[in-house]
Scaffold this motif. Sequence first.
Motif, PDB file in Angstrom:
ATOM      1  N   ASP A 128      27.270 -30.064  57.288  1.00 51.06           N
ATOM      2  CA  ASP A 128      26.091 -29.702  58.540  1.00 51.06           C
ATOM      3  C   ASP A 128      26.928 -28.411  58.935  1.00 51.06           C
ATOM      4  OD1 ASP A 128      24.300 -28.745  59.893  1.00 51.06           O
ATOM      5  OD2 ASP A 128      23.607 -30.525  60.664  1.00 51.06           O
ATOM      6  N   ILE A 129      26.396 -26.977  59.020  1.00 45.86           N
ATOM      7  CA  ILE A 129      28.084 -25.538  58.740  1.00 45.86           C
ATOM      8  C   ILE A 129      26.283 -25.269  59.443  1.00 45.86           C
ATOM      9  CG2 ILE A 129      29.573 -24.688  58.360  1.00 45.86           C
ATOM     10  CD1 ILE A 129      30.061 -26.439  55.912  1.00 45.86           C
ATOM     11  N   SER A 130      27.116 -24.880  60.396  1.00 46.78           N
ATOM     12  CA  SER A 130      26.435 -23.272  61.381  1.00 46.78           C
ATOM     13  C   SER A 130      27.718 -22.648  61.072  1.00 46.78           C
ATOM     14  CB  SER A 130      26.509 -23.629  62.718  1.00 46.78           C
ATOM     15  OG  SER A 130      24.683 -24.625  63.044  1.00 46.78           O
ATOM     16  N   VAL A 131      27.683 -21.246  59.878  1.00 49.31           N
ATOM     17  CA  VAL A 131      27.782 -20.166  60.114  1.00 49.31           C
ATOM     18  C   VAL A 131      27.836 -19.180  61.025  1.00 49.31           C
ATOM     19  CG1 VAL A 131      28.051 -18.115  58.048  1.00 49.31           C
ATOM     20  CG2 VAL A 131      27.565 -20.455  57.132  1.00 49.31           C
ATOM     21  N   ASN A 132      26.715 -18.739  61.192  1.00 49.11           N
ATOM     22  CA  ASN A 132      25.912 -18.207  62.602  1.00 49.11           C
ATOM     23  C   ASN A 132      25.499 -18.905  63.729  1.00 49.11           C
ATOM     24  OD1 ASN A 132      24.288 -16.754  61.122  1.00 49.11           O
ATOM     25  ND2 ASN A 132      25.530 -15.696  60.467  1.00 49.11           N
ATOM     26  N   GLU A 133      25.260 -17.646  64.638  1.00 43.82           N
ATOM     27  CA  GLU A 133      22.869 -18.026  65.633  1.00 43.82           C
ATOM     28  C   GLU A 133      21.884 -18.230  64.369  1.00 43.82           C
ATOM     29  OE1 GLU A 133      23.233 -16.607  69.338  1.00 43.82           O
ATOM     30  OE2 GLU A 133      25.040 -16.302  69.662  1.00 43.82           O
ATOM     31  N   THR A 134      22.484 -17.695  62.930  1.00 37.88           N
ATOM     32  CA  THR A 134      20.936 -17.851  62.288  1.00 37.88           C
ATOM     33  C   THR A 134      21.468 -18.345  61.196  1.00 37.88           C
ATOM     34  OG1 THR A 134      21.401 -15.452  61.227  1.00 37.88           O
ATOM     35  CG2 THR A 134      19.428 -15.533  63.201  1.00 37.88           C
ATOM     36  N   THR A 135      22.427 -18.450  60.177  1.00 34.58           N
ATOM     37  CA  THR A 135      23.079 -18.734  58.745  1.00 34.58           C
ATOM     38  C   THR A 135      23.575 -20.725  59.371  1.00 34.58           C
ATOM     39  OG1 THR A 135      23.460 -17.290  58.390  1.00 34.58           O
ATOM     40  CG2 THR A 135      24.034 -18.637  57.198  1.00 34.58           C
ATOM     41  N   ARG A 136      22.308 -21.824  58.516  1.00 33.83           N
ATOM     42  CA  ARG A 136      22.846 -22.814  58.993  1.00 33.83           C
ATOM     43  C   ARG A 136      22.561 -23.213  57.808  1.00 33.83           C
ATOM     44  NH1 ARG A 136      20.540 -27.120  62.627  1.00 33.83           N
ATOM     45  NH2 ARG A 136      21.201 -29.205  62.091  1.00 33.83           N
ATOM     46  N   PHE A 137      23.392 -24.532  56.877  1.00 34.27           N
ATOM     47  CA  PHE A 137      22.984 -25.184  55.704  1.00 34.27           C
ATOM     48  C   PHE A 137      23.878 -26.389  55.735  1.00 34.27           C
ATOM     49  CE2 PHE A 137      27.004 -23.961  54.652  1.00 34.27           C
ATOM     50  CZ  PHE A 137      27.209 -24.651  53.676  1.00 34.27           C
ATOM     51  N   VAL A 138      22.764 -27.542  55.373  1.00 31.86           N
ATOM     52  CA  VAL A 138      22.609 -28.847  55.406  1.00 31.86           C
ATOM     53  C   VAL A 138      23.003 -29.607  54.154  1.00 31.86           C
ATOM     54  CG1 VAL A 138      22.233 -31.428  56.072  1.00 31.86           C
ATOM     55  CG2 VAL A 138      21.839 -29.274  57.768  1.00 31.86           C
ATOM     56  N   GLN A 139      24.448 -29.816  53.545  1.00 30.16           N
ATOM     57  CA  GLN A 139      24.250 -30.811  52.204  1.00 30.16           C
ATOM     58  C   GLN A 139      23.906 -32.128  52.163  1.00 30.16           C
ATOM     59  OE1 GLN A 139      26.747 -29.175  49.663  1.00 30.16           O
ATOM     60  NE2 GLN A 139      27.270 -30.530  48.678  1.00 30.16           N
ATOM     61  N   LEU A 140      23.091 -32.206  50.814  1.00 28.51           N
ATOM     62  CA  LEU A 140      22.576 -33.678  51.495  1.00 28.51           C
ATOM     63  C   LEU A 140      22.489 -34.126  50.282  1.00 28.51           C
ATOM     64  CD1 LEU A 140      20.172 -33.117  53.696  1.00 28.51           C
ATOM     65  CD2 LEU A 140      20.237 -35.080  54.401  1.00 28.51           C
ATOM     66  N   THR A 141      23.056 -36.074  49.778  1.00 25.84           N
ATOM     67  CA  THR A 141      22.899 -36.263  48.051  1.00 25.84           C
ATOM     68  C   THR A 141      22.813 -37.741  48.326  1.00 25.84           C
ATOM     69  OG1 THR A 141      25.097 -34.769  47.700  1.00 25.84           O
ATOM     70  CG2 THR A 141      25.003 -36.512  46.167  1.00 25.84           C
ATOM     71  N   PRO A 142      21.615 -37.791  47.234  1.00 24.32           N
ATOM     72  CA  PRO A 142      21.259 -38.962  47.023  1.00 24.32           C
ATOM     73  C   PRO A 142      22.658 -40.475  46.635  1.00 24.32           C
ATOM     74  CG  PRO A 142      19.731 -38.049  45.720  1.00 24.32           C
ATOM     75  CD  PRO A 142      21.357 -37.221  46.229  1.00 24.32           C
ATOM     76  N   PRO A 143      22.770 -41.659  47.306  1.00 20.13           N
ATOM     77  CA  PRO A 143      24.137 -42.320  47.068  1.00 20.13           C
ATOM     78  C   PRO A 143      23.585 -42.044  45.303  1.00 20.13           C
ATOM     79  CG  PRO A 143      22.546 -43.685  48.294  1.00 20.13           C
ATOM     80  CD  PRO A 143      21.767 -41.922  48.013  1.00 20.13           C
ATOM     81  N   GLY A 144      25.265 -41.950  45.354  1.00 18.62           N
ATOM     82  CA  GLY A 144      25.665 -42.287  43.440  1.00 18.62           C
ATOM     83  C   GLY A 144      25.150 -41.456  42.580  1.00 18.62           C
ATOM     84  N   SER A 145      24.488 -40.465  43.239  1.00 20.60           N
ATOM     85  CA  SER A 145      24.041 -38.838  42.352  1.00 20.60           C
ATOM     86  C   SER A 145      25.171 -37.510  42.320  1.00 20.60           C
ATOM     87  CB  SER A 145      22.606 -38.028  43.359  1.00 20.60           C
ATOM     88  OG  SER A 145      22.072 -37.131  42.583  1.00 20.60           O
ATOM     89  N   GLY A 146      25.596 -37.038  41.274  1.00 22.49           N
ATOM     90  CA  GLY A 146      25.895 -36.195  40.941  1.00 22.49           C
ATOM     91  C   GLY A 146      25.558 -34.403  41.850  1.00 22.49           C
ATOM     92  N   CYS A 147      24.423 -34.900  41.964  1.00 22.15           N
ATOM     93  CA  CYS A 147      23.711 -33.290  42.457  1.00 22.15           C
ATOM     94  C   CYS A 147      22.981 -33.863  43.313  1.00 22.15           C
ATOM     95  CB  CYS A 147      22.507 -33.162  41.241  1.00 22.15           C
ATOM     96  SG  CYS A 147      21.432 -31.251  41.823  1.00 22.15           S
ATOM     97  N   SER A 148      23.311 -32.624  44.548  1.00 21.60           N
ATOM     98  CA  SER A 148      23.094 -32.657  46.051  1.00 21.60           C
ATOM     99  C   SER A 148      21.506 -31.670  46.459  1.00 21.60           C
ATOM    100  CB  SER A 148      23.958 -32.343  46.839  1.00 21.60           C
ATOM    101  OG  SER A 148      25.219 -32.670  46.807  1.00 21.60           O
ATOM    102  N   ILE A 149      20.997 -31.980  47.483  1.00 21.33           N
ATOM    103  CA  ILE A 149      20.062 -31.249  48.119  1.00 21.33           C
ATOM    104  C   ILE A 149      20.571 -29.979  48.844  1.00 21.33           C
ATOM    105  CG2 ILE A 149      18.025 -32.432  46.844  1.00 21.33           C
ATOM    106  CD1 ILE A 149      17.634 -32.981  50.122  1.00 21.33           C
ATOM    107  N   VAL A 150      20.055 -29.165  49.317  1.00 20.21           N
ATOM    108  CA  VAL A 150      20.697 -28.343  50.392  1.00 20.21           C
ATOM    109  C   VAL A 150      19.283 -27.850  51.208  1.00 20.21           C
ATOM    110  CG1 VAL A 150      21.767 -26.351  51.387  1.00 20.21           C
ATOM    111  CG2 VAL A 150      22.354 -27.420  49.610  1.00 20.21           C
ATOM    112  N   ILE A 151      19.439 -28.080  52.676  1.00 22.05           N
ATOM    113  CA  ILE A 151      18.448 -27.444  53.174  1.00 22.05           C
ATOM    114  C   ILE A 151      18.940 -26.129  53.724  1.00 22.05           C
ATOM    115  CG2 ILE A 151      17.110 -28.967  52.891  1.00 22.05           C
ATOM    116  CD1 ILE A 151      17.528 -30.307  55.807  1.00 22.05           C
TER     117      ILE A 151
END
Length: 135
Positions: free
Chosen positions: A33-56
């Motif tokens: 859960d990273i804020s790059v600056n005041e307008t840019t933030r991304f959260v990466q989440l991974t289902p348990p056991g998965s090799g693929c994540s989602i980013v919001i």
Amino acid sequence: MNWTIEVVSVPVSDLDRAKAFYADQVGFVVDHDISVNETTRFVQLTPPGSGCSIVIATGMGNDMVPGSLRGLQLVVPDLATAHAELVERGVAVSDIQILGANPYPVPHPLDNVGFVFFADPDGNGWGVQQISSRA
């Protein structure tokens, strides 16, 4: 050469609400859960056991409309247990459905053809399929 899908971007309107849904209700692990600056933030989440994540994210130039993503699919070895976990966590999930005829002799009648469906708070659509063994 192997080509793997590692991250899928999911368009959402409210980052904190979506993060809470995916982490607390669906059970994904919050990797970043990273804020790059005041307008840019991304959260990466991974289902348990998965090799693929989602980013919001916010501020990442994503042109997709929140709630417009359909057809995301999770695979579990035990659909009844997965369904019960989603219900227990407050996710509005469909009943177990059998879609089609099972193409392979498998140890469980839900394998390959058993599904449940849910959507995140924005309406992005997910399916969960049971596959307990691969051919």
